[in-house]
Write a protein that holds these residues in place. Structure first.
Motif, PDB file in Angstrom:
ATOM      1  N   SER A  30       1.805  -6.083   4.636  1.00 60.91           N
ATOM      2  CA  SER A  30       1.081  -6.010   3.357  1.00 60.91           C
ATOM      3  C   SER A  30       1.010  -4.578   2.851  1.00 60.91           C
ATOM      4  O   SER A  30       1.142  -4.326   1.649  1.00 60.91           O
ATOM      5  CB  SER A  30      -0.326  -6.587   3.523  1.00 60.91           C
ATOM      6  OG  SER A  30      -0.282  -7.922   3.978  1.00 60.91           O
ATOM      7  N   LEU A  31       0.809  -3.618   3.760  1.00 60.04           N
ATOM      8  CA  LEU A  31       0.766  -2.204   3.366  1.00 60.04           C
ATOM      9  C   LEU A  31       2.104  -1.766   2.786  1.00 60.04           C
ATOM     10  O   LEU A  31       2.150  -1.022   1.800  1.00 60.04           O
ATOM     11  CB  LEU A  31       0.397  -1.341   4.570  1.00 60.04           C
ATOM     12  CG  LEU A  31       0.389   0.176   4.345  1.00 60.04           C
ATOM     13  CD1 LEU A  31      -0.683   0.561   3.336  1.00 60.04           C
ATOM     14  CD2 LEU A  31       0.175   0.910   5.659  1.00 60.04           C
ATOM     15  N   PHE A  32       3.195  -2.221   3.371  1.00 62.95           N
ATOM     16  CA  PHE A  32       4.514  -1.858   2.870  1.00 62.95           C
ATOM     17  C   PHE A  32       4.762  -2.435   1.477  1.00 62.95           C
ATOM     18  O   PHE A  32       5.400  -1.802   0.635  1.00 62.95           O
ATOM     19  CB  PHE A  32       5.588  -2.354   3.843  1.00 62.95           C
ATOM     20  CG  PHE A  32       6.989  -2.101   3.374  1.00 62.95           C
ATOM     21  CD1 PHE A  32       7.522  -0.830   3.393  1.00 62.95           C
ATOM     22  CD2 PHE A  32       7.767  -3.153   2.900  1.00 62.95           C
ATOM     23  CE1 PHE A  32       8.826  -0.584   2.943  1.00 62.95           C
ATOM     24  CE2 PHE A  32       9.069  -2.925   2.465  1.00 62.95           C
ATOM     25  CZ  PHE A  32       9.588  -1.636   2.487  1.00 62.95           C
ATOM     26  N   MET A  52       5.417   5.559   9.225  1.00 60.76           N
ATOM     27  CA  MET A  52       5.852   6.860   8.720  1.00 60.76           C
ATOM     28  C   MET A  52       5.295   7.063   7.322  1.00 60.76           C
ATOM     29  O   MET A  52       5.418   6.187   6.453  1.00 60.76           O
ATOM     30  CB  MET A  52       7.378   6.960   8.694  1.00 60.76           C
ATOM     31  CG  MET A  52       8.012   7.019  10.060  1.00 60.76           C
ATOM     32  SD  MET A  52       9.777   7.444   9.990  1.00 60.76           S
ATOM     33  CE  MET A  52       9.682   9.146   9.434  1.00 60.76           C
ATOM     34  N   CYS A  53       4.689   8.232   7.092  1.00 65.01           N
ATOM     35  CA  CYS A  53       4.051   8.561   5.817  1.00 65.01           C
ATOM     36  C   CYS A  53       4.555   9.910   5.322  1.00 65.01           C
ATOM     37  O   CYS A  53       5.242  10.641   6.039  1.00 65.01           O
ATOM     38  CB  CYS A  53       2.534   8.575   5.961  1.00 65.01           C
ATOM     39  SG  CYS A  53       1.843   7.021   6.569  1.00 65.01           S
ATOM     40  N   LEU A  54       4.155  10.258   4.103  1.00 62.22           N
ATOM     41  CA  LEU A  54       4.618  11.500   3.488  1.00 62.22           C
ATOM     42  C   LEU A  54       3.967  12.723   4.104  1.00 62.22           C
ATOM     43  O   LEU A  54       4.596  13.776   4.217  1.00 62.22           O
ATOM     44  CB  LEU A  54       4.338  11.469   1.978  1.00 62.22           C
ATOM     45  CG  LEU A  54       5.077  10.393   1.183  1.00 62.22           C
ATOM     46  CD1 LEU A  54       4.640  10.430  -0.270  1.00 62.22           C
ATOM     47  CD2 LEU A  54       6.575  10.586   1.278  1.00 62.22           C
ATOM     48  N   GLY A  55       2.700  12.624   4.458  1.00 65.57           N
ATOM     49  CA  GLY A  55       1.996  13.779   4.993  1.00 65.57           C
ATOM     50  C   GLY A  55       0.679  13.381   5.629  1.00 65.57           C
ATOM     51  O   GLY A  55       0.378  12.197   5.835  1.00 65.57           O
ATOM     52  N   GLN A  61      -4.953   7.937   4.390  1.00 67.64           N
ATOM     53  CA  GLN A  61      -5.206   6.857   3.445  1.00 67.64           C
ATOM     54  C   GLN A  61      -4.594   5.543   3.931  1.00 67.64           C
ATOM     55  O   GLN A  61      -5.198   4.468   3.778  1.00 67.64           O
ATOM     56  CB  GLN A  61      -4.636   7.235   2.074  1.00 67.64           C
ATOM     57  CG  GLN A  61      -5.327   8.431   1.429  1.00 67.64           C
ATOM     58  CD  GLN A  61      -6.788   8.157   1.120  1.00 67.64           C
ATOM     59  OE1 GLN A  61      -7.168   7.034   0.777  1.00 67.64           O
ATOM     60  NE2 GLN A  61      -7.625   9.173   1.249  1.00 67.64           N
ATOM     61  N   CYS A  62      -3.404   5.599   4.529  1.00 67.49           N
ATOM     62  CA  CYS A  62      -2.749   4.373   5.010  1.00 67.49           C
ATOM     63  C   CYS A  62      -3.510   3.763   6.186  1.00 67.49           C
ATOM     64  O   CYS A  62      -3.688   2.541   6.254  1.00 67.49           O
ATOM     65  CB  CYS A  62      -1.312   4.685   5.412  1.00 67.49           C
ATOM     66  SG  CYS A  62      -0.227   5.072   4.024  1.00 67.49           S
ATOM     67  N   LYS A  64      -6.678   4.149   6.846  1.00 71.89           N
ATOM     68  CA  LYS A  64      -7.946   3.620   6.310  1.00 71.89           C
ATOM     69  C   LYS A  64      -7.727   2.277   5.630  1.00 71.89           C
ATOM     70  O   LYS A  64      -8.530   1.340   5.782  1.00 71.89           O
ATOM     71  CB  LYS A  64      -8.534   4.621   5.329  1.00 71.89           C
ATOM     72  CG  LYS A  64      -9.876   4.205   4.759  1.00 71.89           C
ATOM     73  CD  LYS A  64     -10.429   5.260   3.808  1.00 71.89           C
ATOM     74  CE  LYS A  64     -11.767   4.830   3.220  1.00 71.89           C
ATOM     75  NZ  LYS A  64     -12.297   5.840   2.268  1.00 71.89           N
ATOM     76  N   ALA A  65      -6.621   2.138   4.879  1.00 68.68           N
ATOM     77  CA  ALA A  65      -6.330   0.865   4.220  1.00 68.68           C
ATOM     78  C   ALA A  65      -6.047  -0.238   5.237  1.00 68.68           C
ATOM     79  O   ALA A  65      -6.441  -1.395   5.036  1.00 68.68           O
ATOM     80  CB  ALA A  65      -5.134   1.036   3.275  1.00 68.68           C
ATOM     81  N   LEU A  66      -5.377   0.108   6.334  1.00 66.49           N
ATOM     82  CA  LEU A  66      -5.119  -0.895   7.366  1.00 66.49           C
ATOM     83  C   LEU A  66      -6.410  -1.388   8.003  1.00 66.49           C
ATOM     84  O   LEU A  66      -6.601  -2.597   8.211  1.00 66.49           O
ATOM     85  CB  LEU A  66      -4.192  -0.313   8.431  1.00 66.49           C
ATOM     86  CG  LEU A  66      -2.693  -0.267   8.130  1.00 66.49           C
ATOM     87  CD1 LEU A  66      -1.958   0.478   9.234  1.00 66.49           C
ATOM     88  CD2 LEU A  66      -2.121  -1.671   7.982  1.00 66.49           C
ATOM     89  N   VAL A  67      -7.285  -0.467   8.330  1.00 67.14           N
ATOM     90  CA  VAL A  67      -8.524  -0.837   9.030  1.00 67.14           C
ATOM     91  C   VAL A  67      -9.453  -1.638   8.129  1.00 67.14           C
ATOM     92  O   VAL A  67     -10.038  -2.649   8.545  1.00 67.14           O
ATOM     93  CB  VAL A  67      -9.224   0.431   9.561  1.00 67.14           C
ATOM     94  CG1 VAL A  67     -10.584   0.082  10.161  1.00 67.14           C
ATOM     95  CG2 VAL A  67      -8.358   1.127  10.599  1.00 67.14           C
TER      96      VAL A  67
END
Length: 539
Positions: A30-32, A52-55, A61-62, A64-67
């Motif tokens: 869902s995050l992807f 893998m994220c930008l920074g 933020q990713c 936090k959105a998952l949790v």
């Protein structure tokens, strides 16, 4: 879909309870879908879910959105892992270096590898006296000007191919037509390759390809070229497209494997007492159709081995960066060729006085079994062989670099420079904003040094330094040799004789990556065995 930036920071994620593993997998999918710039996957060496994220901020933020929204479970997040790559430097033909364990154990397999040149020998079966196929190659770094061009060639869309898919389809189509017999000589083979190339070629690649060719041949002695009479620079440029075997790896695409302009195939025949003799030579530029007819017998195995090598290099199993492998010579046994060559083709590559030897030594009953056994063994052998060729060159680590933009008051500019210097940052632009006391700076900052950079900057500048704006800029080679050891009296006095790993940044990065992946490292569990520590127990 193409983005301006690419993910550089990777973490391993696992749920607090194994019961929530399904929730985590659905949450990452869902995050992807919400944030396509995120890359999710499974680490092949550990089996962990990776993100893998930008920074650093994007990672927070990713997670936090998952949790809170997508997975809705407690998660364990590892320390950030920065993507690294491996490359080589140009060296002399007689260059050699002493490698520490565990790499020294691998070099013993191919002790003849010197200066990027190595020769692979693969036996048809487990018998050491059996017929064998050998291949010689030379590895060298690609010119730095070629890498941005290759990055543009790798950009594709839903309606067009990228350059990796082009070479894959090009050779597959040529291979099918070669085995179906849709040609009758060198001219027909050249026309076949031209037609197949035109059918898959993208119009927007023309100018980029011309720029790549000019930069590729701008370096002297490219591809191990010699002054042999068969070599012609103009012909090399014109035939480069047809001589490229593949581009790897699939996700990066800045490594090449190609055939040298002067390459030829030696056909060897073995007598009853095991003595091998050369029956004929098949030159690429002379016997064009015969050469490709033999090469396509093991093309897929060589390409598969090359892809495995470019995906996991010899230092720490990270992808390669800007490495070119040039195949210079191939030797095949007679039984490998007799089934696929016609009598007319045999007479064109074998001299008249050796035709009787060809007929005498021909053994048609072993051809099929030898070829099938060879194709399965060749993939892993080529992978190890290319890694060994790299280990005979000066090796370097390539790290990603951020382009950092920030502001700071004039009174705190010295503290800002101190923070950047500590983190190996380099300021390349500095200007003052008119009418203010603020300085606007642009600097290059390694991604591995960016974690906690904003907090330290605010603390050291007493809040005068603004939060830095970070975006991916380029890949940069760390100039320090990971296998450097002190030699001179001054170096021995400063670093000592036993170990200098603590002062060698590339070696530290290599050991960290190998330890994380479960690979062997040179580590002393007991440093000072003669010292004994006695603990006083208070009663």
């Amino acid at each position: 879909m193409t983005f301006q930036s690419q993910p550089m920071v990777k973490v391993a994620i696992e749920p607090h309870s194994h019961k929530d593993l399904g929730k985590l997998e659905k949450g990452m999918q869902s995050l992807f879908q919400v944030d396509p710039v995120v890359e999710i996957g499974i680490d092949s060496s550990t089996g962990q879910q990776t993100l893998m994220c930008l920074g650093e901020l994007h990672l927070e933020q990713c997670v936090k959105a998952l949790v809170e929204k997508f997975a809705r479970c407690e998660l364990h997040v590892s320390q950030p892992l920065v993507s690294l790559r491996e490359t080589i430097l140009q060296c002399d033909e007689n260059y050699s270096q002493s490698l520490p364990p565990p790499w020294s154990n691998e070099v013993t397999k191919f002790s003849a590898a010197v200066g990027g040149k190595a020769t692979l020998t693969v036996h048809m079966n487990n018998n050491a006296n059996a017929e064998s196929l050998s291949m010689s190659t030379h590895c060298s770094p690609l010119p730095a000007e070629c890498l941005p061009v290759m990055a543009n060639l790798m950009l594709g869309s839903n309606t067009s191919l990228n350059i990796f898919e082009f070479f894959d389809r090009y050779h597959k189509t040529c291979q099918e037509m070669v085995f179906s017999g849709q040609y009758d000589g060198a001219d027909e083979m050249l026309g076949l390759q031209s037609n197949v190339c035109a059918s898959y070629w993208q119009t927007e690649w023309t100018s980029l390809w011309q720029s790549f060719v000019e930069n590729f041949f701008n370096t002297p002695q490219r591809n191990g070229r010699t002054s042999d009479k068969l070599t012609n620079v103009k012909n090399e440029k014109d035939s480069l497209l047809s001589r490229i075997l593949c581009i790897g790896s699939k996700n990066i695409g800045n490594n090449l494997m190609l055939l040298n302009q002067d390459i030829y195939i030696s056909i060897l025949g073995s007598t009853a007492d095991g003595v091998s003799s050369q029956l004929g030579k098949v030159y690429l530029i002379i016997h064009h159709h015969i050469f490709w007819k033999i090469w396509y017998q093991f093309h897929n195995s060589v390409v598969a081995g090359f892809d495995l090598c470019t995906s996991a290099g010899p230092l720490m199993q990270e992808p390669l960066h800007g490495v070119c492998f040039s195949v210079t010579h191939i030797s095949v046994p007679l039984s490998f060729c007799e089934k696929i060559l016609t009598r007319i083709e045999v007479e064109s590559v074998v001299s008249a006085d050796r035709l009787s030897d060809w007929d005498t030594l021909a053994r048609s009953e072993d051809g099929d079994s030898s070829s099938s056994m060879l194709s399965g063994k060749l993939i892993s052998e080529v992978r190890d062989f290319l890694r060994i060729a790299m280990l005979s060159c000066p090796l370097r680590i390539v790290e990603p670099i951020y382009d950092c933009s920030l502001q700071c008051e004039q009174t705190q500019i010295g503290n800002l420079y101190a923070v950047l210097t500590k983190r190996r940052g380099t300021v390349y632009k500095e200007e003052i904003i008119e009418g203010t006391m603020l300085f606007l700076l642009s600097a290059y900052l390694p991604v591995s040094e960016s974690f906690g950079f904003a907090q330290e900057l605010l603390k050291k500048t007493s809040g005068s330094g603004t939060t830095p704006q970070l975006k991916f800029s380029h890949w940069e080679v760390i100039k320090q040799d990971p296998f450097w050891r002190p030699v001179t009296a001054e170096e021995l006095e400063e670093f000592g004789e036993v170990s200098n790993v603590d002062h060698n940044l590339p070696r530290i990065l290599i050991d960290q990556a190998r330890k994380r992946k479960g690979l062997p490292i040179e580590e002393k569990v007991v440093v000072f065995a003669e010292k004994q520590r006695t603990l006083n127990k208070k009663k």
